[in-house]
Design a protein around this motif. Structure first.
Motif, PDB file in Angstrom:
ATOM      1  N   PHE A 144      -6.092  49.355 -12.633  1.00 32.35           N
ATOM      2  CA  PHE A 144      -6.978  50.236 -13.060  1.00 32.35           C
ATOM      3  C   PHE A 144      -6.087  50.991 -13.376  1.00 32.35           C
ATOM      4  CE2 PHE A 144      -8.905  47.030 -10.927  1.00 32.35           C
ATOM      5  CZ  PHE A 144      -9.069  45.739 -11.963  1.00 32.35           C
ATOM      6  N   GLY A 145      -6.173  50.907 -15.179  1.00 28.30           N
ATOM      7  CA  GLY A 145      -5.547  52.923 -15.502  1.00 28.30           C
ATOM      8  C   GLY A 145      -6.440  52.840 -16.541  1.00 28.30           C
ATOM      9  N   PHE A 146      -7.134  54.469 -16.542  1.00 27.31           N
ATOM     10  CA  PHE A 146      -7.665  54.869 -17.389  1.00 27.31           C
ATOM     11  C   PHE A 146      -7.419  55.718 -18.384  1.00 27.31           C
ATOM     12  CE2 PHE A 146     -10.085  52.960 -13.978  1.00 27.31           C
ATOM     13  CZ  PHE A 146     -10.999  52.588 -14.279  1.00 27.31           C
ATOM     14  N   ASN A 147      -7.023  57.129 -19.775  1.00 27.63           N
ATOM     15  CA  ASN A 147      -6.283  57.916 -20.530  1.00 27.63           C
ATOM     16  C   ASN A 147      -7.253  58.514 -20.443  1.00 27.63           C
ATOM     17  OD1 ASN A 147      -4.040  55.998 -20.642  1.00 27.63           O
ATOM     18  ND2 ASN A 147      -5.065  55.100 -21.935  1.00 27.63           N
ATOM     19  N   GLY A 148      -6.584  59.809 -19.331  1.00 30.72           N
ATOM     20  CA  GLY A 148      -7.442  61.097 -19.598  1.00 30.72           C
ATOM     21  C   GLY A 148      -6.490  62.132 -21.061  1.00 30.72           C
ATOM     22  N   ARG A 149      -6.912  63.739 -20.635  1.00 30.34           N
ATOM     23  CA  ARG A 149      -7.031  63.965 -21.551  1.00 30.34           C
ATOM     24  C   ARG A 149      -4.827  64.289 -20.514  1.00 30.34           C
ATOM     25  NH1 ARG A 149      -9.395  70.096 -21.628  1.00 30.34           N
ATOM     26  NH2 ARG A 149      -8.376  71.070 -23.667  1.00 30.34           N
ATOM     27  N   TYR A 150      -5.109  64.393 -19.443  1.00 30.93           N
ATOM     28  CA  TYR A 150      -3.187  65.336 -18.553  1.00 30.93           C
ATOM     29  C   TYR A 150      -2.845  63.891 -17.868  1.00 30.93           C
ATOM     30  CZ  TYR A 150      -5.772  69.247 -19.306  1.00 30.93           C
ATOM     31  OH  TYR A 150      -6.415  70.538 -19.372  1.00 30.93           O
ATOM     32  N   GLY A 151      -2.897  62.856 -18.997  1.00 27.47           N
ATOM     33  CA  GLY A 151      -2.395  61.620 -18.980  1.00 27.47           C
ATOM     34  C   GLY A 151      -2.767  60.255 -18.297  1.00 27.47           C
ATOM     35  N   THR A 152      -2.407  59.255 -17.913  1.00 26.92           N
ATOM     36  CA  THR A 152      -2.800  57.834 -17.391  1.00 26.92           C
ATOM     37  C   THR A 152      -3.862  58.295 -15.581  1.00 26.92           C
ATOM     38  OG1 THR A 152      -1.771  56.312 -18.634  1.00 26.92           O
ATOM     39  CG2 THR A 152      -2.802  55.279 -17.055  1.00 26.92           C
ATOM     40  N   THR A 153      -4.816  57.735 -14.910  1.00 26.55           N
ATOM     41  CA  THR A 153      -5.558  57.787 -13.497  1.00 26.55           C
ATOM     42  C   THR A 153      -5.673  56.577 -13.594  1.00 26.55           C
ATOM     43  OG1 THR A 153      -6.345  60.350 -14.454  1.00 26.55           O
ATOM     44  CG2 THR A 153      -6.983  58.828 -12.459  1.00 26.55           C
ATOM     45  N   TRP A 154      -5.019  56.346 -12.547  1.00 24.93           N
ATOM     46  CA  TRP A 154      -4.914  54.706 -11.905  1.00 24.93           C
ATOM     47  C   TRP A 154      -6.094  55.182 -10.760  1.00 24.93           C
ATOM     48  CZ3 TRP A 154      -2.441  51.720 -15.117  1.00 24.93           C
ATOM     49  CH2 TRP A 154      -1.417  51.835 -15.963  1.00 24.93           C
ATOM     50  N   TYR A 155      -6.913  53.301 -10.027  1.00 27.72           N
ATOM     51  CA  TYR A 155      -7.782  53.254  -9.386  1.00 27.72           C
ATOM     52  C   TYR A 155      -7.550  51.771  -9.303  1.00 27.72           C
ATOM     53  CZ  TYR A 155     -10.300  57.657 -10.437  1.00 27.72           C
ATOM     54  OH  TYR A 155     -10.559  58.825 -10.972  1.00 27.72           O
ATOM     55  N   CYS A 156      -7.009  51.274  -8.297  1.00 26.39           N
ATOM     56  CA  CYS A 156      -7.227  50.824  -7.556  1.00 26.39           C
ATOM     57  C   CYS A 156      -8.940  49.520  -7.784  1.00 26.39           C
ATOM     58  CB  CYS A 156      -7.003  50.264  -5.703  1.00 26.39           C
ATOM     59  SG  CYS A 156      -8.948  51.175  -4.827  1.00 26.39           S
ATOM     60  N   GLY A 157      -8.775  48.216  -6.958  1.00 25.49           N
ATOM     61  CA  GLY A 157     -10.231  47.341  -7.451  1.00 25.49           C
ATOM     62  C   GLY A 157     -11.778  48.327  -6.556  1.00 25.49           C
ATOM     63  N   GLU A 158     -11.655  48.210  -5.708  1.00 27.60           N
ATOM     64  CA  GLU A 158     -12.176  49.134  -5.069  1.00 27.60           C
ATOM     65  C   GLU A 158     -13.180  50.017  -5.580  1.00 27.60           C
ATOM     66  OE1 GLU A 158     -13.842  50.693  -0.197  1.00 27.60           O
ATOM     67  OE2 GLU A 158     -11.389  49.560  -0.793  1.00 27.60           O
ATOM     68  N   HIS A 159     -12.183  51.194  -6.006  1.00 27.82           N
ATOM     69  CA  HIS A 159     -12.634  52.312  -6.784  1.00 27.82           C
ATOM     70  C   HIS A 159     -12.141  52.609  -8.169  1.00 27.82           C
ATOM     71  CE1 HIS A 159     -10.361  53.561  -2.501  1.00 27.82           C
ATOM     72  NE2 HIS A 159     -12.567  54.178  -2.395  1.00 27.82           N
ATOM     73  N   ARG A 160     -12.648  51.206  -8.962  1.00 26.12           N
ATOM     74  CA  ARG A 160     -12.437  51.290  -9.932  1.00 26.12           C
ATOM     75  C   ARG A 160     -13.477  51.592 -10.784  1.00 26.12           C
ATOM     76  NH1 ARG A 160     -12.362  45.653 -13.577  1.00 26.12           N
ATOM     77  NH2 ARG A 160     -12.509  46.790 -15.638  1.00 26.12           N
ATOM     78  N   SER A 161     -14.982  51.564  -9.971  1.00 26.43           N
ATOM     79  CA  SER A 161     -16.216  52.134 -10.825  1.00 26.43           C
ATOM     80  C   SER A 161     -15.595  53.576 -11.067  1.00 26.43           C
ATOM     81  CB  SER A 161     -17.155  52.081  -9.543  1.00 26.43           C
ATOM     82  OG  SER A 161     -16.837  52.276  -9.012  1.00 26.43           O
ATOM     83  N   GLU A 162     -15.420  54.478 -10.259  1.00 24.65           N
ATOM     84  CA  GLU A 162     -14.870  55.845 -10.138  1.00 24.65           C
ATOM     85  C   GLU A 162     -14.584  56.245 -11.388  1.00 24.65           C
ATOM     86  OE1 GLU A 162     -13.224  57.875  -6.703  1.00 24.65           O
ATOM     87  OE2 GLU A 162     -14.368  56.031  -5.395  1.00 24.65           O
ATOM     88  N   GLY A 163     -13.263  55.634 -12.184  1.00 25.18           N
ATOM     89  CA  GLY A 163     -12.597  55.727 -13.436  1.00 25.18           C
ATOM     90  C   GLY A 163     -13.624  55.375 -13.811  1.00 25.18           C
ATOM     91  N   GLU A 164     -13.918  54.099 -14.431  1.00 26.67           N
ATOM     92  CA  GLU A 164     -14.729  53.853 -15.614  1.00 26.67           C
ATOM     93  C   GLU A 164     -15.719  55.470 -15.765  1.00 26.67           C
ATOM     94  OE1 GLU A 164     -16.278  49.997 -14.159  1.00 26.67           O
ATOM     95  OE2 GLU A 164     -14.850  49.262 -15.096  1.00 26.67           O
ATOM     96  N   ALA A 165     -16.568  55.648 -14.714  1.00 25.58           N
ATOM     97  CA  ALA A 165     -17.594  56.644 -14.786  1.00 25.58           C
ATOM     98  C   ALA A 165     -16.697  57.817 -15.196  1.00 25.58           C
ATOM     99  CB  ALA A 165     -18.644  57.084 -13.398  1.00 25.58           C
ATOM    100  N   GLN A 166     -16.049  58.187 -14.149  1.00 19.56           N
ATOM    101  CA  GLN A 166     -15.097  59.332 -14.759  1.00 19.56           C
ATOM    102  C   GLN A 166     -14.631  59.245 -16.315  1.00 19.56           C
ATOM    103  OE1 GLN A 166     -11.431  60.727 -12.466  1.00 19.56           O
ATOM    104  NE2 GLN A 166     -11.587  62.324 -13.956  1.00 19.56           N
ATOM    105  N   PHE A 167     -14.368  58.480 -16.800  1.00 21.10           N
ATOM    106  CA  PHE A 167     -14.150  58.303 -18.232  1.00 21.10           C
ATOM    107  C   PHE A 167     -14.124  57.098 -18.689  1.00 21.10           C
ATOM    108  CE2 PHE A 167      -9.701  58.674 -15.926  1.00 21.10           C
ATOM    109  CZ  PHE A 167      -9.954  60.205 -15.832  1.00 21.10           C
ATOM    110  N   LYS A 168     -15.933  57.283 -18.584  1.00 24.93           N
ATOM    111  CA  LYS A 168     -16.660  56.775 -19.632  1.00 24.93           C
ATOM    112  C   LYS A 168     -16.557  55.225 -20.259  1.00 24.93           C
ATOM    113  CE  LYS A 168     -19.617  60.524 -19.865  1.00 24.93           C
ATOM    114  NZ  LYS A 168     -19.019  61.410 -18.551  1.00 24.93           N
ATOM    115  N   ARG A 169     -15.478  54.210 -19.643  1.00 22.81           N
ATOM    116  CA  ARG A 169     -15.225  53.499 -20.322  1.00 22.81           C
ATOM    117  C   ARG A 169     -15.892  52.485 -20.495  1.00 22.81           C
ATOM    118  NH1 ARG A 169     -10.095  49.621 -17.577  1.00 22.81           N
ATOM    119  NH2 ARG A 169      -9.139  49.539 -19.926  1.00 22.81           N
TER     120      ARG A 169
END
Length: 65
Positions: free
Chosen positions: A40-65
């Motif tokens: 699960f990739g999240f586009n941020g200011r410095y490129g794409t940050t990737w998270y596995c299925g278990e930690h996907r919610s962290e990416g969603e919270a950080q990048f407000k997807r």
């Protein structure tokens, strides 16, 4: 098939060389101490940050997807 698909395979019957495939890139989960595949990739200011299925919610919270 339409011309709008950037991943479409276009065959050139007059080509003399094989097409070069796109480079595959490894992207692992950004969670501390996690060694799982980041699917699960999240586009941020410095490129794409990737998270596995278990930690996907962290990416969603950080990048407000």
């Amino acid at each position: 098939m339409t011309g709008d698909d950037p991943d479409a395979i276009i065959v050139d019957p007059e080509a003399t060389e094989p097409a070069v495939p796109k480079k595959l890139e490894d992207h692992w989960c950004f969670h501390t101490d996690c060694r799982q595949w980041g699917c699960f990739g999240f586009n941020g200011r410095y490129g794409t940050t990737w998270y596995c299925g278990e930690h996907r919610s962290e990416g969603e919270a950080q990048f407000k997807r």
